[in-house]
Design an enzyme around this catalytic site. Structure first.
Site, PDB file in Angstrom:
ATOM      1  N   ASN A   1       0.842  -1.197   0.000  1.00  0.00           N
ATOM      2  CA  ASN A   1       0.000   0.000   0.000  1.00  0.00           C
ATOM      3  C   ASN A   1       0.878   1.247   0.000  1.00  0.00           C
ATOM      4  O   ASN A   1       2.101   1.143   0.000  1.00  0.00           O
ATOM      5  CB  ASN A   1      -0.956  -0.030   1.198  1.00  0.00           C
ATOM      6  CG  ASN A   1      -0.185  -0.137   2.497  1.00  0.00           C
ATOM      7  OD1 ASN A   1       0.599   0.740   2.843  1.00  0.00           O
ATOM      8  ND2 ASN A   1      -0.379  -1.236   3.217  1.00  0.00           N
TER       9      ASN A   1
ATOM     10  N   ASP B   1      -4.688  -6.415   5.234  1.00  0.00           N
ATOM     11  CA  ASP B   1      -5.743  -7.232   5.850  1.00  0.00           C
ATOM     12  C   ASP B   1      -5.854  -8.594   5.172  1.00  0.00           C
ATOM     13  O   ASP B   1      -6.411  -9.530   5.734  1.00  0.00           O
ATOM     14  CB  ASP B   1      -7.092  -6.514   5.747  1.00  0.00           C
ATOM     15  CG  ASP B   1      -7.135  -5.292   6.655  1.00  0.00           C
ATOM     16  OD1 ASP B   1      -6.600  -5.381   7.774  1.00  0.00           O
ATOM     17  OD2 ASP B   1      -7.688  -4.249   6.241  1.00  0.00           O
TER      18      ASP B   1
ATOM     19  N   LYS C   1       8.115 -17.941 -10.438  1.00  0.00           N
ATOM     20  CA  LYS C   1       7.385 -16.839 -11.079  1.00  0.00           C
ATOM     21  C   LYS C   1       6.123 -17.359 -11.793  1.00  0.00           C
ATOM     22  O   LYS C   1       6.197 -18.386 -12.488  1.00  0.00           O
ATOM     23  CB  LYS C   1       8.306 -16.169 -12.094  1.00  0.00           C
ATOM     24  CG  LYS C   1       7.696 -14.979 -12.786  1.00  0.00           C
ATOM     25  CD  LYS C   1       8.633 -14.427 -13.836  1.00  0.00           C
ATOM     26  CE  LYS C   1       7.907 -13.417 -14.699  1.00  0.00           C
ATOM     27  NZ  LYS C   1       8.683 -13.030 -15.858  1.00  0.00           N
TER      28      LYS C   1
ATOM     29  N   PHE D   1      -4.556   3.124  14.686  1.00  0.00           N
ATOM     30  CA  PHE D   1      -4.851   4.154  13.691  1.00  0.00           C
ATOM     31  C   PHE D   1      -6.020   3.694  12.829  1.00  0.00           C
ATOM     32  O   PHE D   1      -6.210   2.492  12.630  1.00  0.00           O
ATOM     33  CB  PHE D   1      -3.623   4.402  12.800  1.00  0.00           C
ATOM     34  CG  PHE D   1      -2.677   5.424  13.379  1.00  0.00           C
ATOM     35  CD1 PHE D   1      -1.968   5.149  14.538  1.00  0.00           C
ATOM     36  CD2 PHE D   1      -2.520   6.662  12.766  1.00  0.00           C
ATOM     37  CE1 PHE D   1      -1.115   6.089  15.093  1.00  0.00           C
ATOM     38  CE2 PHE D   1      -1.671   7.609  13.316  1.00  0.00           C
ATOM     39  CZ  PHE D   1      -0.964   7.330  14.467  1.00  0.00           C
TER      40      PHE D   1
ATOM     41  N   LYS E   1     -13.679   0.694  16.077  1.00  0.00           N
ATOM     42  CA  LYS E   1     -12.353   0.053  16.202  1.00  0.00           C
ATOM     43  C   LYS E   1     -11.870   0.070  17.649  1.00  0.00           C
ATOM     44  O   LYS E   1     -11.242  -0.881  18.119  1.00  0.00           O
ATOM     45  CB  LYS E   1     -11.344   0.729  15.260  1.00  0.00           C
ATOM     46  CG  LYS E   1     -11.521   0.230  13.832  1.00  0.00           C
ATOM     47  CD  LYS E   1     -10.652   0.904  12.797  1.00  0.00           C
ATOM     48  CE  LYS E   1     -11.168   0.476  11.418  1.00  0.00           C
ATOM     49  NZ  LYS E   1     -10.484   1.062  10.307  1.00  0.00           N
TER      50      LYS E   1
ATOM     51  N   LYS F   1     -11.367  -3.650  18.965  1.00  0.00           N
ATOM     52  CA  LYS F   1      -9.965  -4.044  19.162  1.00  0.00           C
ATOM     53  C   LYS F   1      -9.487  -3.809  20.593  1.00  0.00           C
ATOM     54  O   LYS F   1      -8.305  -3.979  20.884  1.00  0.00           O
ATOM     55  CB  LYS F   1      -9.082  -3.294  18.174  1.00  0.00           C
ATOM     56  CG  LYS F   1      -9.480  -3.567  16.712  1.00  0.00           C
ATOM     57  CD  LYS F   1      -8.504  -2.973  15.742  1.00  0.00           C
ATOM     58  CE  LYS F   1      -8.999  -3.139  14.317  1.00  0.00           C
ATOM     59  NZ  LYS F   1      -7.934  -3.528  13.402  1.00  0.00           N
TER      60      LYS F   1
END
Ligand code: CTP
Length: 407
Positions: A210, A279, A289, A323, A337, A341
């Site tokens: 990301n 995730d 490959k 975060f 969250k 969590k």
């Protein structure tokens, strides 16, 4: 203020000449410095240089007792407010990790109760060797702090990580630690920060990742250090340098991050999960490959472990900060969250807002607490966001202590 005592242990590598500069700069910065050398260190520079720079006797022989009323290595271990091993060779790091005491430096360090900082300097491949990595990990668990080597031209001709950190930077860290206690609310606190992206591999060539730059997490690490904390940074692959004085554990995948975090979380007071953890990962990791074929390709993904959630289930005394990077309903998801969590704080932002994106130098966040209170921050540099967050964490720790006092 009383002068603080620093015992500088110099072990044998070409960077010994920098240790002479370090001795001089520490003395100029008004510290009492005593130097101890290994036999190999004395192959590079003589004790006389260190004696002149420190204006103190130099120690290298465990059996050369200068004062019959004292046992030198015990006396020096007790005398020190801080012990610095610089440069620290792979050999000395190995001996310290294994409790070997076969010279004055290693014997003194076994008897030491003062904080120990280790500044390695060696060839880039030696630094990367699994044995050295394992020994460094072990020394982390003893509570020793590492001043990471910097990257650059090495005496052996290689370019890479292995240069002893510059003496000026080491002196700054020492001054932060020993002479600015009033500004350091996180002194004696151990903080673990995760930062950057993870990479989830498909085959030896490709991976999913990301846009996380690691800037937010690295800014928190630098600020936590400045506020007096002992900082461990578990970092995915990023291009920015880690702040000097932080213990860095490099990882690539979400699974590696989980292993590193779970290995260390028990000894921590604060855990801040600013990393952008994948995730999902490809369900199959191909060892060769993947060759293209005609038509579309479908790939199956499986869930990675939610590290923050696992920490939330297992946490004891730790303050847990997560975060949430959202694109809509920020408050709703942040509060969800916090609950799901079992975190103490969620730092949330809307990444669609200008100035709050992944790779920039600024952020716009709101800090949410479990009791429903929140602190909305304006557009700030990531350094300022880091400071505001750490001060909120400090406030929470103080509230908890007060709450316990009232019980
Ligand atoms: N996190 C984690 N382990 C994961 C994924 C995320 O520890 N496998 C942490 C992040 O470091 C961050 C927080 O969880 O502190 C983000 O929460 P999360 O619910 O996972 O957010 P997203 O990944 O954005 O997922 P979603 O919003 O889709 O629930």
């Amino acid at each position: 203020m009383d002068k603080k005592n620093i015992l500088l242990c110099v072990t044998g590598g070409i960077a010994v000449y920098k240790a002479a500069a370090l001795t001089s700069k520490l003395s100029q910065a008004n510290f009492n410095v005593k130097v101890m050398m290994t036999a190999s260190a004395m192959e590079f520079v003589t004790p006389l240089t260190f004696q002149a720079m420190s204006r103190n006797d130099v120690y290298f022989d465990t059996f050369d007792e200068k004062d019959s009323a004292k046992i030198a290595h015990i006396d020096l271990a007790d005398w020190a407010d801080l012990i610095i091993v610089a440069p620290a060779t792979a050999n000395t790091i190995g001996k310290l990790a294994n409790g070997i005491a076969d010279d004055m430096v290693t014997t003194t360090l076994l008897a030491a109760t003062a904080p120990v900082w280790i500044a390695p300097a060696m060839n880039v491949h030696m630094y990367d060797h699994p044995a050295v990595k394992k020994n460094i990990e072990t020394l982390h668990t003893f509570g020793h702090r590492f001043i990471e080597p910097s990257e650059g031209f090495l005496a052996c001709g290689y370019i890479g990580k292995g240069r002893l950190e510059e003496p000026e930077k080491i002196v700054n860290l020492v001054q932060d630690k020993l002479t600015k206690p009033s500004k350091q609310p996180l002194q004696n606190k151990k903080v673990l920060i995760t930062a950057g992206p993870t990479r989830e591999h498909v085959d030896p060539i490709r991976f999913f990742t990301n846009h996380s730059s690691g800037k937010m997490g690295y800014a928190i690490a630098a600020k936590a250090l400045e506020l007096g904390a002992e900082v461990t940074l578990v970092s995915g692959p990023v291009t920015i340098p880690a702040p000097a004085g932080v213990n860095v554990i490099q990882i690539e995948t979400a699974e590696e991050m989980k292993i590193a975090v779970m290995q260390h979380y028990r000894e921590m007071d604060i855990i801040i999960k600013s990393a952008a953890v994948a995730d999902y990962r490809p369900a199959v990791h191909h060892s060769e490959k993947i060759k293209k074929k005609d038509g579309a390709m479908v790939m199956e993904f499986e869930r990675t472990a939610d590290i923050l959630k696992t920490l939330g289930q297992e946490k004891e005394h730790q303050i847990l900060v997560g975060f949430a990077a959202e694109t809509q309903d920020v408050e709703y998801y942040a509060m969800k969250k916090l609950q799901d969590k079992n975190a103490d704080i969620i730092v949330a932002n809307n990444v669609k807002q200008e100035g709050a994106g992944f790779s920039g130098d600024t952020n716009i966040v709101t800090i949410y607490h479990r009791d429903g209170s929140k602190k909305e921050l304006p557009l700030l540099s990531k350094e300022k966001v880091a400071e505001a967050l750490l001060l909120e964490v400090d406030k929470l720790i103080k509230q908890k202590v007060q709450g316990q006092d009232l019980l």
